[in-house]
Design a protein around this motif. Structure first.
Motif, mmCIF file in Angstrom:
data_model
loop_
_atom_site.group_PDB
_atom_site.id
_atom_site.type_symbol
_atom_site.label_atom_id
_atom_site.label_comp_id
_atom_site.label_asym_id
_atom_site.label_seq_id
_atom_site.Cartn_x
_atom_site.Cartn_y
_atom_site.Cartn_z
ATOM 1 N N LEU A 1 -3.662 -12.243 2.891
ATOM 2 C CA LEU A 1 -3.046 -11.027 2.251
ATOM 3 C C LEU A 1 -2.071 -10.452 3.191
ATOM 4 O O LEU A 1 -2.682 -10.104 4.346
ATOM 5 C CB LEU A 1 -3.863 -10.236 1.221
ATOM 6 C CG LEU A 1 -4.330 -10.673 0.340
ATOM 7 C CD1 LEU A 1 -5.233 -9.666 -0.484
ATOM 8 C CD2 LEU A 1 -3.257 -11.158 -0.797
ATOM 9 N N GLU B 1 -4.071 1.078 -9.795
ATOM 10 C CA GLU B 1 -2.987 0.335 -9.549
ATOM 11 C C GLU B 1 -3.211 -1.223 -8.891
ATOM 12 O O GLU B 1 -2.262 -1.855 -8.836
ATOM 13 C CB GLU B 1 -2.186 1.107 -8.458
ATOM 14 C CG GLU B 1 -2.513 1.498 -7.230
ATOM 15 C CD GLU B 1 -3.197 2.916 -7.232
ATOM 16 O OE1 GLU B 1 -3.266 3.483 -6.311
ATOM 17 O OE2 GLU B 1 -4.114 3.078 -8.028
ATOM 18 N N ILE B 2 -4.652 -1.314 -8.526
ATOM 19 C CA ILE B 2 -4.758 -2.736 -7.761
ATOM 20 C C ILE B 2 -5.313 -3.750 -8.763
ATOM 21 O O ILE B 2 -5.490 -4.858 -8.533
ATOM 22 C CB ILE B 2 -5.154 -2.662 -6.254
ATOM 23 C CG1 ILE B 2 -6.464 -1.671 -6.439
ATOM 24 C CG2 ILE B 2 -4.120 -2.027 -5.674
ATOM 25 C CD1 ILE B 2 -7.085 -1.960 -5.366
ATOM 26 N N LYS C 1 -0.740 -4.568 4.248
ATOM 27 C CA LYS C 1 -0.699 -3.250 3.296
ATOM 28 C C LYS C 1 -1.691 -3.684 2.193
ATOM 29 O O LYS C 1 -2.544 -2.952 1.839
ATOM 30 C CB LYS C 1 0.601 -2.992 2.881
ATOM 31 C CG LYS C 1 1.022 -2.321 3.850
ATOM 32 C CD LYS C 1 2.344 -1.377 3.413
ATOM 33 C CE LYS C 1 2.918 -0.385 4.526
ATOM 34 N NZ LYS C 1 4.295 0.069 4.134
ATOM 35 N N GLN C 2 -1.424 -4.834 1.549
ATOM 36 C CA GLN C 2 -2.375 -5.195 0.255
ATOM 37 C C GLN C 2 -3.740 -5.163 0.780
ATOM 38 O O GLN C 2 -4.514 -4.754 -0.192
ATOM 39 C CB GLN C 2 -1.698 -6.305 -0.297
ATOM 40 C CG GLN C 2 -1.831 -6.576 -1.892
ATOM 41 C CD GLN C 2 -1.330 -7.525 -2.544
ATOM 42 O OE1 GLN C 2 -0.587 -8.481 -1.924
ATOM 43 N NE2 GLN C 2 -1.626 -8.177 -3.708
ATOM 44 N N ARG C 3 -3.881 -5.911 2.029
ATOM 45 C CA ARG C 3 -5.485 -5.868 2.278
ATOM 46 C C ARG C 3 -6.223 -4.504 2.473
ATOM 47 O O ARG C 3 -7.321 -4.680 2.052
ATOM 48 C CB ARG C 3 -5.664 -6.879 3.175
ATOM 49 C CG ARG C 3 -6.882 -7.517 3.704
ATOM 50 C CD ARG C 3 -7.171 -8.130 4.893
ATOM 51 N NE ARG C 3 -6.885 -7.081 5.968
ATOM 52 C CZ ARG C 3 -6.210 -7.367 7.260
ATOM 53 N NH1 ARG C 3 -5.452 -8.036 7.203
ATOM 54 N NH2 ARG C 3 -6.472 -6.147 7.977
ATOM 55 N N GLU C 4 -5.321 -3.859 2.993
ATOM 56 C CA GLU C 4 -5.980 -2.368 3.228
ATOM 57 C C GLU C 4 -6.150 -1.711 1.921
ATOM 58 O O GLU C 4 -7.178 -1.153 1.888
ATOM 59 C CB GLU C 4 -4.822 -1.645 4.125
ATOM 60 C CG GLU C 4 -5.198 -2.047 5.617
ATOM 61 C CD GLU C 4 -3.987 -1.269 6.392
ATOM 62 O OE1 GLU C 4 -3.336 -0.358 5.831
ATOM 63 O OE2 GLU C 4 -4.069 -1.244 7.676
ATOM 64 N N LEU C 5 -5.236 -2.128 1.069
ATOM 65 C CA LEU C 5 -5.502 -1.275 -0.264
ATOM 66 C C LEU C 5 -6.943 -1.867 -0.994
ATOM 67 O O LEU C 5 -7.520 -1.030 -1.439
ATOM 68 C CB LEU C 5 -4.466 -1.989 -1.341
ATOM 69 C CG LEU C 5 -3.793 -0.913 -2.121
ATOM 70 C CD1 LEU C 5 -3.115 0.471 -1.550
ATOM 71 C CD2 LEU C 5 -2.774 -1.406 -2.990
ATOM 72 N N ILE C 6 -7.050 -2.994 -0.971
ATOM 73 C CA ILE C 6 -8.299 -3.406 -1.457
ATOM 74 C C ILE C 6 -9.646 -3.247 -0.805
ATOM 75 O O ILE C 6 -10.439 -2.805 -1.373
ATOM 76 C CB ILE C 6 -8.296 -4.918 -1.486
ATOM 77 C CG1 ILE C 6 -7.210 -5.432 -2.369
ATOM 78 C CG2 ILE C 6 -9.593 -5.678 -1.832
ATOM 79 C CD1 ILE C 6 -6.941 -7.171 -2.536
ATOM 80 N N GLN D 1 -3.675 -6.645 -9.946
ATOM 81 C CA GLN D 1 -3.030 -7.300 -8.857
ATOM 82 C C GLN D 1 -3.549 -7.418 -7.523
ATOM 83 O O GLN D 1 -2.798 -7.027 -6.785
ATOM 84 C CB GLN D 1 -1.453 -6.928 -9.190
ATOM 85 C CG GLN D 1 -1.617 -5.441 -9.160
ATOM 86 C CD GLN D 1 -0.173 -4.888 -9.200
ATOM 87 O OE1 GLN D 1 0.914 -5.202 -8.757
ATOM 88 N NE2 GLN D 1 -0.113 -3.453 -9.751
ATOM 89 N N THR D 2 -4.813 -7.749 -7.554
ATOM 90 C CA THR D 2 -5.445 -7.877 -6.155
ATOM 91 C C THR D 2 -4.613 -8.993 -5.522
ATOM 92 O O THR D 2 -4.751 -9.034 -4.220
ATOM 93 C CB THR D 2 -6.923 -8.298 -6.221
ATOM 94 O OG1 THR D 2 -7.049 -9.620 -6.849
ATOM 95 C CG2 THR D 2 -7.685 -7.282 -7.012
ATOM 96 N N GLY D 3 -3.866 -9.854 -6.064
ATOM 97 C CA GLY D 3 -3.210 -10.903 -5.364
ATOM 98 C C GLY D 3 -4.297 -12.043 -4.845
ATOM 99 O O GLY D 3 -4.113 -13.069 -4.221
#
Lengths: 217, 218
Positions: free
Chosen positions: B170, B190-191, B173-178, B194-196
């Protein structure tokens, strides 16, 4: 099992991450006990947690760590042999997580009248959200309660109907504050639900709201 | 879905691992040998056979390997959730003791070793940081008759590996969010949708495993 109303992804992920108030954990765990669809979905979120653990840095364990752990398991193994835990109480209505909190089956619930034949029992959880069992006589309507905050209602026995649909055993209604609903218990039998409302502040992960618990609590 | 040629490409290199019962198409490759092999552990399903050896044979050598791999990860994870090093060390030790004690609950068709150990570490975190116990869903007990077949186990484990790769791939930024969500310092709202990450397939596999379990309980 024919559960039609499920948990949201948001609740499942927050439960998996361990970020929900105790009362919300309780209703999530109870629903999952009745719903394999959500149990599987939770499994997929737990798998994300496993992947996060895998990608985590490592921090060296202290020097004696392994020996302490081995000592601990040896000490235990010499005491008690590992035996499968069996729940002593079984109940047709209450899944295991609720039996734990009530300390027994349905006949151990200490109901208090809430008017109009409705009874309730608050379960002992941390204060950041409230879990209560509700007993609603067949055909009775819970007065319109435009609640603030999140309200989760899980049917354990009987059924109810409101603007959100028809909810039978295992179904969970996830109502945000914009849902103004008037649940009516199905006429065929009395309805028992687990209802959870979030209390002021502290509901991490969701916008803090002022709680207005219904039924005068 | 899982096909025989995937299986047969795996099985020759992996005779019966400790405690893992091979069935169907795997059986012909198994030769009845009961040895731990590098093949299964390192290429396809790392740590599964060690965990099963702990579960079925109370194999201490396998447990020491599990400890060596997961101890430092669990400790790092717990420190990320806000514990200081001393507390995280103590808790990581207790997590590993729980791994030993609850090994009989490990079902390789429903969780990878990392996933299962993550859930134990998470519960320890709630226990210690919030001083709460965590209500858990009713157990689905399973006996020998419900033993998953090897294809199911491999499928789930491969799916878990793929999920791990997807997470690593990922955008940062998105990985860090998870990661933050699982360390407990971020809202999920917010995630979650949409974890992706491709969660559909792993969910279907677990669903199948649950159906088998329900069926065998009848």
């Amino acid at each position: 099992m024919t559960v039609k109303h499920h948990l949201t992804d948001e609740l499942l992920m927050a439960y998996s991450a361990g970020d929900l108030p105790e009362a919300v954990n309780l209703i999530v765990a109870t629903h999952i006990s009745l719903c394999d669809e959500c149990r599987a979905a939770l499994g997929s979120y737990d798998a994300v947690g496993g992947a996060v653990l895998d990608t985590c840095d490592t921090v060296e364990m202290s020097k004696n760590s392994l020996n302490s752990v081995l000592d601990m398991i040896h000490a235990q193994d010499s005491q008690v042999q590992d035996k499968p835990v069996s729940t002593t109480v079984q109940d047709d209505v209450l899944p295991a997580p609720l039996i734990d909190y009530i300390g027994g089956g349905l006949d151990s619930v200490r109901w208090r009248s809430a008017g109009m034949g409705v009874k309730q029992a608050i379960l002992p959880t941390s204060k950041d959200a409230t879990a209560r069992l509700l007993y609603i006589p067949a055909g009775t309507a819970i007065p319109d309660h435009g609640h603030h905050g999140l309200e989760l209602t899980l049917v354990l026995k009987g059924a109810f109907q409101d603007e959100g649909g028809y909810f039978g055993r295992g179904d969970i209604e996830v109502a945000s504050e914009d849902l103004n609903h008037t649940p009516v218990a199905d006429i065929s039998e009395d309805c028992i639900c687990l209802a959870v409302t979030d209390a002021p502040l502290k509901f991490k992960g969701l916008v803090p709201r002022i709680a207005q618990p219904f039924l005068g609590i | 879905m899982f096909t025989t040629n995937v299986l047969s490409s795996v099985c020759p290199a992996s005779p019966v691992a400790n405690g893992v019962k091979m069935r169907d198409s795997c059986k012909e490759h198994a030769n009845g040998t009961k040895t731990l092999t590098e093949g299964l552990r390192n290429t396809v399903v790392p740590w599964v056979d060690d965990l099963i050896a702990v579960r079925d044979d109370r194999d201490e050598t396998a447990f020491i390997r599990v400890f060596g791999h997961f101890g430092p990860r669990v400790k790092a994870f717990l420190m990320r959730t806000g514990m200081d090093a001393a507390l995280a060390e103590e808790c990581a030790q207790e997590v590993l003791v729980t791994v030993w004690n609850k090994a009989h609950l490990y079902d390789a068709s429903r969780a990878s070793p990392s996933t299962w150990i993550f859930t134990i570490a998470r519960n320890k975190k709630i226990d210690v940081l919030r001083k709460q116990r965590r209500p858990e869903p009713e157990d689905l007990p399973w006996g020998p008759e419900a033993e998953p077949d090897q294809a199911e186990v491999l499928g789930l484990q491969q799916e878990s590996e793929q999920l791990g790769r997807a997470l690593r791939d990922l955008p940062e930024k998105q990985r860090e969010l998870i990661e933050k969500a699982y360390f407990g310092d971020l809202s999920h709202s917010e995630i979650a949708d949409q974890t992706g990450l491709p969660l559909g397939t792993i969910k279907s596999r677990i669903r199948l495993a649950l159906e088998r379990l329900r069926h065998s309980m009848k």
